[in-house]
Write a protein that holds these residues in place. Structure first.
Motif, PDB file in Angstrom:
ATOM      1  N   LYS A   3       0.837  -1.197   0.000  1.00 19.69           N
ATOM      2  CA  LYS A   3       0.000   0.000   0.000  1.00 19.69           C
ATOM      3  C   LYS A   3       0.872   1.246   0.000  1.00 19.69           C
ATOM      4  O   LYS A   3       0.486   2.277  -0.524  1.00 19.69           O
ATOM      5  N   ALA A   4       2.000   1.161   0.665  1.00 21.45           N
ATOM      6  CA  ALA A   4       2.856   2.342   0.797  1.00 21.45           C
ATOM      7  C   ALA A   4       4.286   1.993   0.424  1.00 21.45           C
ATOM      8  O   ALA A   4       4.852   1.047   0.943  1.00 21.45           O
ATOM      9  N   VAL A   5       4.817   2.728  -0.493  1.00 22.23           N
ATOM     10  CA  VAL A   5       6.236   2.627  -0.798  1.00 22.23           C
ATOM     11  C   VAL A   5       6.804   4.013  -0.553  1.00 22.23           C
ATOM     12  O   VAL A   5       6.529   4.946  -1.297  1.00 22.23           O
ATOM     13  N   ILE A   6       7.554   4.108   0.517  1.00 20.50           N
ATOM     14  CA  ILE A   6       8.011   5.429   0.945  1.00 20.50           C
ATOM     15  C   ILE A   6       9.511   5.511   0.825  1.00 20.50           C
ATOM     16  O   ILE A   6      10.236   4.621   1.283  1.00 20.50           O
ATOM     17  N   SER A   7       9.948   6.547   0.179  1.00 20.71           N
ATOM     18  CA  SER A   7      11.381   6.712  -0.020  1.00 20.71           C
ATOM     19  C   SER A   7      11.881   7.931   0.730  1.00 20.71           C
ATOM     20  O   SER A   7      11.337   9.011   0.594  1.00 20.71           O
ATOM     21  N   LEU A   8      12.905   7.713   1.512  1.00 24.60           N
ATOM     22  CA  LEU A   8      13.533   8.841   2.190  1.00 24.60           C
ATOM     23  C   LEU A   8      14.817   9.215   1.471  1.00 24.60           C
ATOM     24  O   LEU A   8      15.671   9.885   2.011  1.00 24.60           O
ATOM     25  N   ALA A   9      14.946   8.705   0.295  1.00 22.72           N
ATOM     26  CA  ALA A   9      16.178   8.933  -0.448  1.00 22.72           C
ATOM     27  C   ALA A   9      16.325  10.410  -0.768  1.00 22.72           C
ATOM     28  O   ALA A   9      15.354  11.163  -0.768  1.00 22.72           O
ATOM     29  N   PRO A  10      17.550  10.794  -1.046  1.00 23.19           N
ATOM     30  CA  PRO A  10      17.793  12.186  -1.419  1.00 23.19           C
ATOM     31  C   PRO A  10      17.054  12.577  -2.701  1.00 23.19           C
ATOM     32  O   PRO A  10      16.653  13.708  -2.866  1.00 23.19           O
ATOM     33  N   LEU A  32       6.923  10.229  13.973  1.00 19.08           N
ATOM     34  CA  LEU A  32       6.212  10.939  12.916  1.00 19.08           C
ATOM     35  C   LEU A  32       6.168  10.111  11.638  1.00 19.08           C
ATOM     36  O   LEU A  32       5.117   9.964  11.008  1.00 19.08           O
ATOM     37  N   LEU A  33       7.298   9.541  11.281  1.00 21.24           N
ATOM     38  CA  LEU A  33       7.324   8.757  10.052  1.00 21.24           C
ATOM     39  C   LEU A  33       6.409   7.540  10.170  1.00 21.24           C
ATOM     40  O   LEU A  33       5.717   7.170   9.214  1.00 21.24           O
ATOM     41  N   ALA A  34       6.391   6.934  11.353  1.00 24.11           N
ATOM     42  CA  ALA A  34       5.513   5.778  11.556  1.00 24.11           C
ATOM     43  C   ALA A  34       4.062   6.177  11.320  1.00 24.11           C
ATOM     44  O   ALA A  34       3.285   5.440  10.709  1.00 24.11           O
ATOM     45  N   GLU A  35       3.701   7.349  11.778  1.00 23.23           N
ATOM     46  CA  GLU A  35       2.326   7.808  11.572  1.00 23.23           C
ATOM     47  C   GLU A  35       2.042   8.034  10.095  1.00 23.23           C
ATOM     48  O   GLU A  35       0.952   7.746   9.616  1.00 23.23           O
ATOM     49  N   ILE A  36       3.027   8.547   9.394  1.00 24.68           N
ATOM     50  CA  ILE A  36       2.855   8.752   7.957  1.00 24.68           C
ATOM     51  C   ILE A  36       2.664   7.410   7.256  1.00 24.68           C
ATOM     52  O   ILE A  36       1.763   7.250   6.435  1.00 24.68           O
ATOM     53  N   VAL A  37       3.491   6.451   7.615  1.00 24.79           N
ATOM     54  CA  VAL A  37       3.357   5.116   7.028  1.00 24.79           C
ATOM     55  C   VAL A  37       1.945   4.591   7.259  1.00 24.79           C
ATOM     56  O   VAL A  37       1.268   4.140   6.331  1.00 24.79           O
ATOM     57  N   ASP A  38       1.499   4.691   8.488  1.00 23.25           N
ATOM     58  CA  ASP A  38       0.183   4.171   8.841  1.00 23.25           C
ATOM     59  C   ASP A  38      -0.909   4.867   8.045  1.00 23.25           C
ATOM     60  O   ASP A  38      -1.836   4.231   7.543  1.00 23.25           O
ATOM     61  N   ARG A  39      -0.769   6.171   7.901  1.00 26.57           N
ATOM     62  CA  ARG A  39      -1.778   6.921   7.161  1.00 26.57           C
ATOM     63  C   ARG A  39      -1.824   6.480   5.702  1.00 26.57           C
ATOM     64  O   ARG A  39      -2.891   6.267   5.139  1.00 26.57           O
ATOM     65  N   VAL A  40      -0.674   6.334   5.105  1.00 23.21           N
ATOM     66  CA  VAL A  40      -0.654   5.946   3.696  1.00 23.21           C
ATOM     67  C   VAL A  40      -1.181   4.521   3.523  1.00 23.21           C
ATOM     68  O   VAL A  40      -1.879   4.220   2.562  1.00 23.21           O
ATOM     69  N   VAL A  41      -0.866   3.641   4.461  1.00 25.30           N
ATOM     70  CA  VAL A  41      -1.377   2.276   4.374  1.00 25.30           C
ATOM     71  C   VAL A  41      -2.897   2.282   4.414  1.00 25.30           C
ATOM     72  O   VAL A  41      -3.548   1.571   3.654  1.00 25.30           O
ATOM     73  N   ARG A  42      -3.445   3.093   5.291  1.00 25.47           N
ATOM     74  CA  ARG A  42      -4.899   3.130   5.424  1.00 25.47           C
ATOM     75  C   ARG A  42      -5.561   3.822   4.257  1.00 25.47           C
ATOM     76  O   ARG A  42      -6.678   3.484   3.898  1.00 25.47           O
ATOM     77  N   ASP A  43      -4.912   4.790   3.699  1.00 20.49           N
ATOM     78  CA  ASP A  43      -5.482   5.495   2.556  1.00 20.49           C
ATOM     79  C   ASP A  43      -4.407   5.759   1.504  1.00 20.49           C
ATOM     80  O   ASP A  43      -3.827   6.833   1.449  1.00 20.49           O
ATOM     81  N   PRO A  44      -4.167   4.746   0.671  1.00 21.37           N
ATOM     82  CA  PRO A  44      -3.082   4.831  -0.317  1.00 21.37           C
ATOM     83  C   PRO A  44      -3.298   5.950  -1.336  1.00 21.37           C
ATOM     84  O   PRO A  44      -2.354   6.367  -1.998  1.00 21.37           O
ATOM     85  N   GLY A  45      -4.526   6.423  -1.426  1.00 20.30           N
ATOM     86  CA  GLY A  45      -4.787   7.493  -2.383  1.00 20.30           C
ATOM     87  C   GLY A  45      -4.178   8.814  -1.931  1.00 20.30           C
ATOM     88  O   GLY A  45      -3.856   9.674  -2.730  1.00 20.30           O
ATOM     89  N   ASP A  46      -4.041   8.943  -0.644  1.00 26.17           N
ATOM     90  CA  ASP A  46      -3.508  10.146  -0.029  1.00 26.17           C
ATOM     91  C   ASP A  46      -2.095  10.449  -0.537  1.00 26.17           C
ATOM     92  O   ASP A  46      -1.113   9.933  -0.031  1.00 26.17           O
ATOM     93  N   HIS A  47      -2.045  11.293  -1.526  1.00 25.22           N
ATOM     94  CA  HIS A  47      -0.731  11.518  -2.146  1.00 25.22           C
ATOM     95  C   HIS A  47       0.048  12.633  -1.469  1.00 25.22           C
ATOM     96  O   HIS A  47       0.368  13.642  -2.077  1.00 25.22           O
TER      97      HIS A  47
END
Lengths: 340, 340
Positions: free
Chosen positions: A154-161, A308-323
DNA sequence: TTGAAAGCGGTACCAC
DNA sequence: GTGGTACCGCTTTCAA
């Protein structure tokens, strides 16, 4: 014992069916009891029998079977660093893991040493993680992201530069670090600035943006920027130091505090006055930098909290549309001490 | 698009059945082709059709389904460190992961921060790893080992300083480090020796054995051993340094080089001559220790190679009966520089 | 309150 | 050569 000869040597793994048999109930009941399913009422005596049976057999549910049936996992996969990123990232990682567990995710680091981006993405996808959080140690490609999403992430999150097409990029702009460092040196009146490029493999994802930021700040401040390859060992440092006078530099930004300390000492051995002849600045604000003389100037980095990042992950998992697109995950500011 | 409205938003994960359908073959054939099953002959055209279909759909096999069917996994689980163990362990970890992958294992680090020994063992067991290699960051109990083995783990290997009942213990004797350090100080003529105990949580598994070894060597050499709690920050170091003269110590073994550097600098600020009034020794032989003045004496640690450990893991997995017991995974020797 | 049974995705035996 | 199908362990709907 006479029934199954190999029993003691390799008794088979107990399943919920075994628990059911021992408790004298059905597998369904076992599932209800052990998962505390609220939509169904089970009598207290039955619950006790089931729990005791599970306890006695040492029953542990089979995660693969469970997620197969459920159609999804609660696994967050973190591609593991192939090198040490220092205490800063380490603390961040720990915080993130802790926070994700509290949100009921299973956090797993997948060592991807020796896999390229797309191979790695396939390997990760086989585990069907619900989310992948990459710090950019292994190159995440747009195809890789597509593979992961197609496999159910559901979430692919990159913290890359650098931003990655398709992923939720939480840009952690390392170039800010190099920019801060060089701007500081320019403000201190320096105009010929060396920038250390670590020779160690795996650091490029950090060192390149830092260098890029340095170059940018140099251009803005009309300073000359000179790339300086350096490996993390004494020989390399003293080699660089011995050629120092010929380089015509009056300052150096040394990638991070570790490299800065190494190079500063080598310059001192060479009889070069710090900061008189050459100003030195590192980055990451390591404690040890304050122990050298002169005290090492540095760039202090304020990292986003893992929570904070954990919350972001959780939010995106729950609503993947949330761009969502968050910037400024990282603050950087120069800390002036004595070496610059 | 008109067929399945939500298709683009959440198209479902392709399965081998989808591949079969697209290729116009059975699921069995798909499995044979994609796994290169040698016991069965599939015509080249069919193979091509299957591969193309898989490619087109972006098919990635579902590891959980596969291992459920197979009855076992190839997963080696490494409980993840909750803190940074320094470059030494980091390199070892990387080597181990790399070598295990070459042996066709899937290596996964499981973040266990905030779980106690038995909870953690249960959580690990749910993933049905074929092997668990613990460095001792999280306490592995005999029950924990039993849980893991009952859940199908062929090898439970502990590199912890202490042996664990039931596990294959590859004793990595940290007490040797403390013993080396103190023996060195005694040989240099010191008799009143402080031993730093880090205040940071999570380090006990390392610091306790190191202290124990120090005490042992102190007793053998008729030296007084004085435990010195110290947190890794400047305040704590200068507090300790300011009370130093009252302690009547002529030497200190400071757990590792990081703590040693911190303390040494604090002592110098206090006007205490190193090594004249107080000898200082660290451990781990960090590069940075050579940059301070006087150069920091240390205990160099030779770690077992990751490759060797990977082979041991593989051997135990293949023959769990093999009750090997390897010692001397770690060599330790004092390195005399200038601070002692 | 409990049980029977379908089905998640892949593998491998057996038949054709 | 290829297809049908039972089965791995678990959850969950439906019926009893």
């Amino acid at each position: 014992m006479s029934q199954t000869p190999k029993q003691s040597a390799e008794r088979s793994v107990p399943t919920s069916a075994d628990v059911a048999r021992l408790a004298g109930v059905s597998r369904a009941t076992v599932s209800y009891v052990l998962n505390n399913t609220s939509s169904v009422r089970i009598s207290e005596p039955t619950r006790r029998r089931v729990r005791e049976a599970a306890e006695e057999l040492g029953y542990v549910p089979h995660a693969a079977a469970r997620s197969l049936r459920a159609g999804h996992t609660r696994m967050v996969l973190l591609p593991a660093a192939t090198f040490s990123l220092g205490p800063l990232f380490h603390e961040f990682f720990n915080e993130l893991q802790w926070a994700l567990r509290r949100l009921d995710y299973t956090v797993v680091q997948y060592g991807s040493l020796g896999l390229d981006g797309d191979e790695a993405a396939r390997a990760w996808a086989e585990l069907r993680p619900v989310a992948v959080v990459s710090l950019g140690e292994v190159g995440l490609t747009p195809q890789g992201v597509e593979t992961l999403k197609r496999s159910g992430a559901k979430a692919v999150i990159s913290l890359a530069p650098r931003r990655v097409e398709g992923a939720h990029s939480l840009v952690m702009d390392q170039s800010e670090v190099g920019s801060c460092a060089v701007t500081h040196l320019i403000q201190r009146g320096r105009r010929d600035i060396g920038v250390v490029i670590p020779g160690e493999a795996g650091l490029e994802h950090f060192s390149e943006p830092r260098f890029e930021g340095a170059r940018r700040a140099g251009a803005a401040g009309r300073a000359r920027i000179e790339p300086l390859p350096l490996s993390y060992d004494e020989e390399s440092a003293s080699a660089l130091a011995s050629s120092w006078r010929g380089l015509g530099l009056d300052a150096v930004y040394a990638y991070n505090d570790d490299y800065a300390m190494l190079l500063m000492r080598a310059l001192q051995e060479e009889g070069i006055d710090i900061p008189g002849q050459t100003a030195v600045i590192g980055a990451d604000d390591l404690l040890l930098g304050r122990l050298l003389r002169p005290r090492l100037s540095t760039v202090h980095i304020d990292m986003v909290t893992g929570r904070l990042l954990a919350e972001i992950v959780d939010r995106v998992v729950r609503d993947p549309g949330d761009h969502l697109e968050i910037r400024d995950l990282m603050g950087a500011r120069a800390v002036h001490r004595e070496s610059s």
